[in-house]
Design a protein around this motif. Sequence first.
Motif, short mmCIF file in Angstrom:
data_model
loop_
_atom_site.label_atom_id
_atom_site.label_comp_id
_atom_site.label_asym_id
_atom_site.label_seq_id
_atom_site.Cartn_x
_atom_site.Cartn_y
_atom_site.Cartn_z
N SER A 77 53.35 6.29 35.09
CA SER A 77 54.78 6.10 35.38
C SER A 77 55.18 7.06 36.49
CB SER A 77 55.62 6.36 34.12
OG SER A 77 55.44 7.69 33.66
N SER A 79 58.59 9.03 38.23
CA SER A 79 59.99 9.41 37.98
C SER A 79 60.91 8.74 39.01
CB SER A 79 60.13 10.93 38.06
OG SER A 79 59.81 11.40 39.36
N ASP A 81 63.03 9.85 41.01
CA ASP A 81 63.12 10.54 42.31
C ASP A 81 61.81 10.48 43.10
OD1 ASP A 81 61.51 12.30 40.91
OD2 ASP A 81 62.92 13.98 40.96
N PHE A 84 57.43 12.88 40.35
CA PHE A 84 56.53 13.12 39.21
C PHE A 84 55.74 11.85 38.87
CE2 PHE A 84 59.67 16.43 38.78
CZ PHE A 84 58.95 17.52 38.33
N TYR A 85 54.41 11.98 38.86
CA TYR A 85 53.51 10.90 38.47
C TYR A 85 52.82 11.31 37.16
CZ TYR A 85 53.95 8.74 43.10
OH TYR A 85 54.43 8.13 44.23
N THR A 86 53.02 10.54 36.11
CA THR A 86 52.43 10.85 34.82
C THR A 86 51.38 9.79 34.47
OG1 THR A 86 54.48 11.88 34.06
CG2 THR A 86 52.87 11.28 32.38
N LYS A 152 52.97 16.56 40.46
CA LYS A 152 54.30 16.72 41.06
C LYS A 152 54.13 16.80 42.58
CE LYS A 152 58.48 19.58 41.17
NZ LYS A 152 58.50 19.82 42.62
#
Length: 537
Positions: A77, A79, A81, A84-86, A152
Motif C-alpha cells: 500500500s 500512503s 502523500d 510511505f510504501y508498506t 519512506k
Amino acid sequence: MKHLLPLLLAVALAACTGHRHDDKQIFRYNESAGIATLDPAFSKDQSIIWPCRQLYNGLVELDSAMQVRPSVAKSWSVSPDGLFYTFILRDDVLFHKNALFGTPDSTRKVVAADFVYSFGRITDPTVASPGTWIFSNVDKVEASDDTTLVIKLKSPFSPFLGQLGMVYCSVVPHEVVEHYGKDFRSHPCGTGPFQFQYWKEGVKLVLRKNPHYFEFDTVEQADRQTIQRLPYLDAVAVTFIVDRQTVFLEFVKGNLDFMNSLDASYKDELLTQEGKLREKYADRIDMTSTPYLNTEYLGFNMSSELSPTTNLKLRQAINCGFDRRKMMRYLRNNIGTPGVYGFIPVGLPGGVSEPVYEYNPERAKQLLAEAGYPDGKGLPKLKLSTTANYLDLCKYIQQQLGLIGIDIQVDVNPPAALREQMAQGKVEWFRGSWVADYPDAENYLSLFYSPNRAPAGPNYTRFSDKRFDRLYNEARKETDPERCTALYQKLDALVMEQAPVVVLYYDQILHFTHKNVHGLRTNAMNTLDLRWVKIEK
C-alpha cells in the motif's frame, strides 16, 4: 567466414538432430558478452541481469505487460502523500540451501530484515554498487516485523515501484554475503527458480532447478486442475561463444535452444527484407517479436563551444536530412520503428505522438542555410564517433547528409573506449542507446536533466535548459498519472525542439527458439523469464 556461411549452414541443417542429457530438460543459451558477476548488486547490463533473474527475487517484478506484480511481497500500500510504501511479505520464501545456514542442506526463511540488509548494501559506498541511484530518494527502510517492510521516500516519486522490480533490489542473505565478501559474485545464493551449480568463467555456467521455489503454476486439464511447482526445467546452461556466426550455427544445429536478436553477419540469411522469418527455417524455428524499450540515437556534445553542433539550426538540419524509413528497411530488415517521434519510445505513455523529423531534404537545406552554412559552405567536417556494430548505419547517414553539404568523418571506437569518452565529454558527436531501467518515461527524460550531467549521471549530451529542469522536477513529484503524462509529453517535445539528439530508431526484440521449446516469456525490457518454459523431447 561470411562467404562460407551458406555451406556451413547446409552442413549444420543436415546434421540438425540436437541432443539432450538423458531425460532432463536443460535450456541452453549463449552469452557472447560473457558474465562479469552473479551478484545482483552489480547487475548493470543484460548479460548479468539474465542469470541473476533466475537466481534471485525482489519485492515485486514486472510481468509481460510491464505491470508491477507481487514477488516476495504479496501485497503493498502507498500512503496518500506518496511517501510511505508498506509491503506485506510472503512467509514461505526460502533462500537456496547453503552450508552457511547450518548444514549443507540448511536453508532459512526470508524476513523483512533481509530486505533492510540488501537495500543497505546497495547504498553502502564501500560496496560501490552501480544501483545506488535507485535509493537516492529513500529516507529510510524499516522492518516492522518479519513480514512487514516500510520504505519512506524523501519526496513523492510515482515510478518507484517499477524501480523496485530491478535486479539490483533482489534479496540476499547476510550470512552468505558477509562470508564470501567480493567472492559472492561467484558463490551466489538467492531465492529464485534456479540455484547455482557450476561456473567456469568464459566456458560454461550451469544453474539447476530450485526444488523449494515458492511459485506454482495451475494447469488446466480436461476434468480437473493440477498445481505444479515452478520451474518446469531441470537446469539452465550458458555458454560463452564470442563469434556470433558460430553461435548462429550452433543454434541451427540444435545445440542451443534460444537465440536473442540478430547480427548483421546472418540477418539476411534468417530474415526477409520485410523482417519475416525465411520459409526454409519456418518448420524448425519460431520467431517472436516484441517492442523494446530501447532508443537508439546520435548525441551531440552541447558543452563543446568550439563545435558547430552547438548550432540549433544545424542540429535540426541533420535531424531531417536523412531517410530513417529507408535506413530501417535496407539496414535493419524493418526490425524496429523509425525514430521520427520523440526520444521516449513509441508505446510508452508520455512520448510525442506525431512525427517530428520526417525525411525532408529541402527543409534540411533551408535549416542549414539559416545556420549560416548555405549548401554546407564554411561548415567544418563533423566527427561522428561510433562502434563497429553501428558502422553501417553511420556510413548511411554520412552518405545521405553528404548530399546536402554536411561532411562527416566516421570514427570507429571500441565500446568501452567510446563510453568513457562520452562520460568525459571528449567526443563531439556520438552513437548511443538507452534501454529502460524501469518502465516509465521519466527514465528517458533523465538523460536531459542538468544535474545528471555525465560523468555523474546519464546526461551524456550535457544538455541544459532551465525550462526542462523545472518541468522535469514538477513531473517527478506528480502523483496524478494523467497530469504526469501531460508533463512528460511537454518535456519530450522540448527535447525534440532543441535537438540535442538525433533519434535513429526504437528497437524491437527478436527471440528465436526451436519448435520444441514452449512457455518462454518476456516483456518490453527483454526480460528472460524461464519459470514456465518446457522442452519437449
